[in-house]
Design an enzyme around this catalytic site. Structure first.
Site, PDB file in Angstrom:
ATOM      1  N   GLU A   7       0.906  -1.249  -0.034  1.00 32.33           N
ATOM      2  CA  GLU A   7       0.030   0.001   0.066  1.00 32.33           C
ATOM      3  C   GLU A   7       0.791   1.397   0.001  1.00 32.33           C
ATOM      4  O   GLU A   7       0.377   2.332  -0.647  1.00 32.33           O
ATOM      5  CB  GLU A   7      -0.937  -0.056   1.044  1.00 32.33           C
ATOM      6  CG  GLU A   7      -2.063  -1.021   1.058  1.00 32.33           C
ATOM      7  CD  GLU A   7      -2.979  -0.986   2.318  1.00 32.33           C
ATOM      8  OE1 GLU A   7      -3.266   0.238   2.646  1.00 32.33           O
ATOM      9  OE2 GLU A   7      -3.527  -1.987   2.547  1.00 32.33           O
ATOM     10  N   ASP A  80      -2.703  -4.725   3.253  1.00 30.94           N
ATOM     11  CA  ASP A  80      -2.583  -4.910   4.670  1.00 30.94           C
ATOM     12  C   ASP A  80      -3.523  -5.984   4.829  1.00 30.94           C
ATOM     13  O   ASP A  80      -4.549  -6.250   4.116  1.00 30.94           O
ATOM     14  CB  ASP A  80      -3.145  -3.396   5.366  1.00 30.94           C
ATOM     15  CG  ASP A  80      -1.978  -2.487   5.355  1.00 30.94           C
ATOM     16  OD1 ASP A  80      -0.980  -2.837   5.296  1.00 30.94           O
ATOM     17  OD2 ASP A  80      -2.440  -1.346   5.521  1.00 30.94           O
ATOM     18  N   ASP A  82      -6.557  -6.787   6.536  1.00 29.71           N
ATOM     19  CA  ASP A  82      -7.819  -6.469   6.875  1.00 29.71           C
ATOM     20  C   ASP A  82      -8.771  -6.322   5.999  1.00 29.71           C
ATOM     21  O   ASP A  82      -8.425  -6.477   4.713  1.00 29.71           O
ATOM     22  CB  ASP A  82      -7.780  -5.291   7.941  1.00 29.71           C
ATOM     23  CG  ASP A  82      -7.338  -3.993   7.121  1.00 29.71           C
ATOM     24  OD1 ASP A  82      -7.126  -3.998   6.364  1.00 29.71           O
ATOM     25  OD2 ASP A  82      -7.179  -2.872   8.001  1.00 29.71           O
ATOM     26  N   GLU A  84      -9.976  -3.607   4.590  1.00 24.43           N
ATOM     27  CA  GLU A  84      -9.630  -2.622   3.699  1.00 24.43           C
ATOM     28  C   GLU A  84      -8.430  -2.901   2.658  1.00 24.43           C
ATOM     29  O   GLU A  84      -8.578  -2.362   1.504  1.00 24.43           O
ATOM     30  CB  GLU A  84      -9.147  -1.042   4.530  1.00 24.43           C
ATOM     31  CG  GLU A  84     -10.346  -0.601   5.146  1.00 24.43           C
ATOM     32  CD  GLU A  84     -11.410   0.198   4.189  1.00 24.43           C
ATOM     33  OE1 GLU A  84     -10.860   0.697   3.142  1.00 24.43           O
ATOM     34  OE2 GLU A  84     -12.527   0.038   4.428  1.00 24.43           O
ATOM     35  N   TYR A 296       0.811  -5.186  12.980  1.00 25.91           N
ATOM     36  CA  TYR A 296      -0.031  -4.580  12.278  1.00 25.91           C
ATOM     37  C   TYR A 296      -1.143  -4.016  13.459  1.00 25.91           C
ATOM     38  O   TYR A 296      -1.487  -4.319  14.401  1.00 25.91           O
ATOM     39  CB  TYR A 296      -1.244  -5.333  11.396  1.00 25.91           C
ATOM     40  CG  TYR A 296      -2.143  -4.545  10.586  1.00 25.91           C
ATOM     41  CD1 TYR A 296      -1.417  -3.507   9.536  1.00 25.91           C
ATOM     42  CD2 TYR A 296      -3.460  -4.656  10.597  1.00 25.91           C
ATOM     43  CE1 TYR A 296      -2.411  -2.786   8.958  1.00 25.91           C
ATOM     44  CE2 TYR A 296      -4.262  -4.029   9.756  1.00 25.91           C
ATOM     45  CZ  TYR A 296      -3.644  -3.025   8.753  1.00 25.91           C
ATOM     46  OH  TYR A 296      -4.618  -2.332   8.052  1.00 25.91           O
ATOM     47  N   ARG A 298      -4.149  -2.094  13.088  1.00 28.74           N
ATOM     48  CA  ARG A 298      -5.491  -1.969  13.150  1.00 28.74           C
ATOM     49  C   ARG A 298      -6.148  -3.342  13.477  1.00 28.74           C
ATOM     50  O   ARG A 298      -6.228  -4.344  12.555  1.00 28.74           O
ATOM     51  CB  ARG A 298      -6.137  -1.639  11.631  1.00 28.74           C
ATOM     52  CG  ARG A 298      -5.926  -0.006  11.408  1.00 28.74           C
ATOM     53  CD  ARG A 298      -6.483   0.450  10.187  1.00 28.74           C
ATOM     54  NE  ARG A 298      -6.262   1.944   9.929  1.00 28.74           N
ATOM     55  CZ  ARG A 298      -5.296   2.293   9.197  1.00 28.74           C
ATOM     56  NH1 ARG A 298      -4.255   1.466   8.981  1.00 28.74           N
ATOM     57  NH2 ARG A 298      -4.773   3.707   9.343  1.00 28.74           N
ATOM     58  N   HIS A 343      -6.831 -10.069  14.292  1.00 22.14           N
ATOM     59  CA  HIS A 343      -5.494 -10.410  14.229  1.00 22.14           C
ATOM     60  C   HIS A 343      -4.893 -10.373  15.373  1.00 22.14           C
ATOM     61  O   HIS A 343      -5.604 -10.367  16.620  1.00 22.14           O
ATOM     62  CB  HIS A 343      -5.035  -9.327  13.190  1.00 22.14           C
ATOM     63  CG  HIS A 343      -5.554  -9.098  11.850  1.00 22.14           C
ATOM     64  ND1 HIS A 343      -5.748 -10.052  10.858  1.00 22.14           N
ATOM     65  CD2 HIS A 343      -6.288  -8.066  11.366  1.00 22.14           C
ATOM     66  CE1 HIS A 343      -6.302  -9.624  10.042  1.00 22.14           C
ATOM     67  NE2 HIS A 343      -6.941  -8.352  10.250  1.00 22.14           N
TER      68      HIS A 343
END
Length: 878
Positions: A7, A80, A82, A84, A296, A298, A343
């Site tokens: 990203e 990432d 997740d 998103e 990570y 989030r 996660h």
């Protein structure tokens, strides 16, 4: 070499080091596609068809990936881990397929890693999979819901509630929390109560403190000592009796560490300990993650990988000794509602490295230290305490006091970390002296203390996120953006660490509670989140969720179509009446206009979006006051609608008025003969309520003639303008030509002399390089290769830009102006010309061929073939 897409460029740089020359690592710079901000991007009538568009600033990144795939026909999506991130991978795959960069024989895979370390990345590459479509569909559902609410509810607000900006699906619910808390605070009435404390001493003279818990043989409740008289009687009861220790009880106790961080708890603790907002916390954590320092950030999970637990236990033993390592590893239950989005916790990637061993910026160092300490503490031994309670009483049983304290026998995890608290909790953790049952106690002092109950505290970003989490509103990746959005829309402001609703926020909430109550309901929003979680777990169809929502929501929108603004405002008046028009002390009607005594007060809105209270007899009665409950002190000093009389001068009344564009002073009255009497705006630094007649006359004397300029005889003036005090060198102040120069203060307008004025005017002319002189370029790139004319890099108010003729194009943040090439400049200019509707540069014509001496024939003029411009746009970091 497979093409790996992540990203952000920072992440790409780190991962490229781990993968080496066998891979091409590129960045997508976040999302590459989005719904165009216009009606029709989501079509409920055609099975919620969604029209996606590659953002202009993403086209160059998609092109770079497409170009790389021409050389290496394999794509690995490593965004990432997740929802998103899954959506970005899906968008990339769709966009590249649409431009035929992904062919039938192009292998496409998805890999995820929870930490940017060599071990995590190389392990992820060994376990590829396909894009998780249930996660993508959950994203699609959320995006469609947010779009449908925003593009259908916001226009209703604009039409029915002037000044309102927009309404969001989750943001409106969060705003409701803040507004309701403020209303609780306003409705709160403090209640008085008293406590009595005694400073006592043991037979050995060691002092300690105890509080009164029994009076007249009965246990005291909080409000039993309701006034000073009762408190003094309690003091007399203690001082008139001998006291003896009746019981001493020591109990062992332990304290366990808090769980490791997930997104919400990290935001809360960073707010408590450092005052960092949710957005700042997540931005700082993002940089730590991309640098490979933490996992990570989030996540709604609090479990820790087994190898990480082992690393933490080893680090604890090495730093603090074996006594601080519990016999068994601590396991924390994952509280995530959806296992697919859960996660590992947020933790350091290397437990042996503390903040001091890493060279980090200030905010990163503080946040990393917090994460490192919390992670180690969660695997450390419990703290062992001894809690002691001493009961003290009189022989007749009429008076009883209690002293409490604790001793830390073994600090355990407290040696490293203790969780912060949102509110102060009364807890007596003082160490007590050695006391035995039967000891006679000496009274040193007995003190009554007055208290008042306190209203509930305003939310901080930390407590707001905590409450959202408790209610099931929002998810880890959305907390920061939600809290930021309601502040950006000016619905809420920060007062220190506390969040205070603005007038706009109150009005929007009142409107939504009356006409869209269901859709800002806590249970409804939480239930919708649960349905979306089921979609991501492949237990529900996302279009069924959208269909059920849209059926009822569209009907609610339709019901508001016939609402009139006056009807809406009157309804809001009723809802906010306790706040806007509280009961008066004399029992009179709180909505009766205090100015004319006939009109009825009601809430009104201005075009600027602000709200105020006005009289129904407008324009005959121009009474107004600020939105909110009346403030008698403010109204006493306020400027009345017909102006505040300061005095007279030369037979004219001098009054202060509040106008549409601010307060002003006026000489005389408005009459048929004198429709525009002399007026002058009052400077912002001069409170209009405190303006004196002398200062008012000074303002009305402006503009002030300083005198003719010694060089050309043209008049020099001083005045106060829209942007503050200034000098003007012109025939008259209304003359548009001449030279203006700023003055430092308002007072200088009335005192500046000719020497100073000439100096300031000369400096102004010199600073702009002479009157009419063009600005100097930062860099000269040369002649436009197709159309001729200079192409230059210029310094602008909003940053550097490239200029050719009358076309100006902003230089993206990703390009250093010093490194800008002519090719890049041409691309930016062409794109800017296309957006603004201006013609692109035409190719230069070749010069006509020279006439031959023998023949009078004219060579044909040829036109250079126009080159196809490339496409480029400003880059956006994720």
């Amino acid at each position: 070499m497979p093409v790996v897409v992540v990203e952000s460029p920072a992440k790409a740089k780190t991962i490229n080091k781990y993968l080496g020359d066998n891979y091409t690592v590129l960045a997508s710079y976040g999302h590459v596609r989005d719904l165009p901000p216009k009606d029709g991007s989501v079509d409920p009538d055609h099975d919620f068809d969604m029209k996606w568009e590659v953002a202009s600033d993403s086209k160059k990144h998609v092109k770079a990936i497409a170009d790389a795939l021409k050389e290496d026909n394999e794509l690995i999506l490593a965004t990432d881990p997740d929802r998103e991130g899954e959506a970005i991978s899906w968008h990339l795959q769709e966009a590249l397929t649409a431009r035929k960069s992904i062919k039938k024989d192009t292998p496409v895979s998805r890999v995820v890693f929870n930490a940017i370390t060599k071990a995590a990345v190389t392990e992820a590459m060994k376990n590829p999979r396909q894009v998780d479509m249930p996660l993508v569909e959950a994203y699609l559902a959320r995006r469609a819901l947010d779009y449908l609410v925003g593009f259908n509810l916001s226009p209703v607000l604009w039409r029915k509630l002037p000044g309102a900006k927009s309404a969001g699906r989750v943001q409106s619910v969060t705003l409701r929390l803040i507004v309701e808390r403020e209303m609780e605070i306003e409705a709160f009435r403090p209640r008085e109560y008293w406590t009595v404390k005694a400073l006592l001493a043991t037979p050995r003279g060691q002092e300690f403190e105890a509080r009164l818990v029994t009076l007249a043989g009965d246990k005291l409740d909080k409000f039993d000592l309701s006034d000073e008289t009762k408190a003094e009687m309690a003091v007399q009861a203690i001082t008139s009796r001998d006291l003896t220790v009746s019981d001493v009880e020591a109990k062992p106790a332990s304290r366990n560490p808090s769980a490791p961080f997930m997104t919400s708890t990290l935001q809360q603790e960073a707010s408590r300990k450092f005052g960092m907002g949710a957005r700042q916390t997540m931005s700082t954590a993002q940089r730590l993650y991309e640098a490979g320092h933490i996992t990570y950030m989030r996540t709604d999970g609090i479990d820790m990988a087994p190898e990480a637990v082992t690393m933490a236990r080893d680090a604890i033993a090495e730093r603090f000794g074996a006594d601080y390592v519990p016999a068994e590893p601590r396991l924390y239950k994952n509280k995530a509602k959806n296992a697919q989005e859960a996660h590992e916790c947020i933790r350091p990637t290397d437990m042996t490295r503390d903040a001091a061993s890493l060279k980090l910026e200030s905010d990163q160092a503080k946040l990393y230290d917090l994460i490192w300490k919390r992670t180690l503490a969660c695997q450390m031994a419990s703290a062992r305490l001894e809690r002691t309670t001493v009961e003290i009483g009189s022989r007749d049983g009429q008076v009883g006091l209690r002293a409490t304290g604790q001793v830390v026998l073994f600090d355990g995890f407290l040696r490293v970390y203790e969780e912060g608290r949102d509110d102060v909790v009364d807890e007596d953790d003082k160490r007590l002296p050695q006391i035995g049952a039967g000891d006679k106690i000496d009274k040193r002092a007995v003190t009554p203390e007055q208290h008042f109950t306190q209203p509930p505290p305003r939310y901080t970003e930390a407590t707001l996120v905590k409450r959202m989490e408790e209610l099931g509103i929002g998810r880890p990746s959305t907390y920061a953006s939600i809290v930021t959005t309601i502040q950006d829309r000016e619905y809420v402001r920060r007062d220190g660490q506390r969040l205070v609703p603005e007038d706009k926020g109150r009005l929007v909430t009142a409107f939504l509670e009356n006409y869209f109550r269901r859709y800002i309901g806590y249970d409804f929003t939480a239930d919708l989140e649960d349905q979306l979680d089921k979609v991501s777990a492949a237990d529900a169809d996302y279009k069924d969720v959208l269909g059920r929502f849209w059926r009822d929501f569209s009907a609610a929108i339709a019901e508001t179509s016939d609402l009139r603004i006056t009807e809406v405002l009157e309804k809001i008046n009723e809802v906010l009446e306790p706040h806007l028009f509280p009961p008066t002390e004399d029992g009179s009607d709180p909505r009766l206009c205090p100015h004319c005594g006939q009109g009825r007060l009601s809430m009104r809105t201005a075009r600027s979006g602000g709200a105020f209270i006005g009289c129904s007899n407008y324009p005959e009665c121009r009474y107004t006051r600020p939105f909110g409950p009346p403030d008698p002190e403010a109204e006493a000093s306020a400027i009345p609608p017909d102006g505040k009389l300061l005095g007279t001068d030369q037979g004219d009344e001098i009054r202060v008025f509040k106008g549409r564009f601010g307060p002003y002073v006026q000489r005389g009255e408005v009459t048929e003969e004198n429709k525009k009497p002399p007026r002058q705006s009052i400077p912002k630094d001069w409170p209009p309520e405190e303006l004196s007649l002398e200062r008012a006359l000074m303002l009305l004397s402006l503009p002030r003639e300083i005198g003719p300029h010694p060089e050309d005889g043209v008049m020099v003036w001083s005045n106060i303008g829209r942007y503050g005090p200034y000098l003007k060198h012109a025939e008259s102040t209304s003359h548009r030509g001449g030279t203006n120069a700023n003055l430092e203060s308002i007072d200088e307008v009335f005192t500046v002399g000719m020497n100073r004025a000439v100096q300031l005017l000369a400096e102004k002319v010199a600073s702009r390089g002479g009157r009419g002189q063009a600005a100097k370029p930062l860099r000269e790139l040369g002649e436009h290769p197709e159309a001729g004319g200079a192409v230059n890099v210029m310094k602008g108010k909003y940053g550097p830009y490239v200029k050719w003729e009358k076309i100006n194009a902003t230089i993206p943040d990703t390009i250093d102006p010093e490194d800008l090439t002519m090719a890049q400049a041409i691309t930016l200019l062409d794109e800017r010309a296309a957006k603004s509707g201006k013609k692109k540069p035409a190719a230069k014509k070749k010069p006509a061929a020279k006439k031959a001496a023998a023949k009078k024939t004219t060579a044909k003029k040829t036109t250079a073939k126009k080159a196809s411009p490339g496409k480029g746009a400003a880059a956006k970091d994720s």
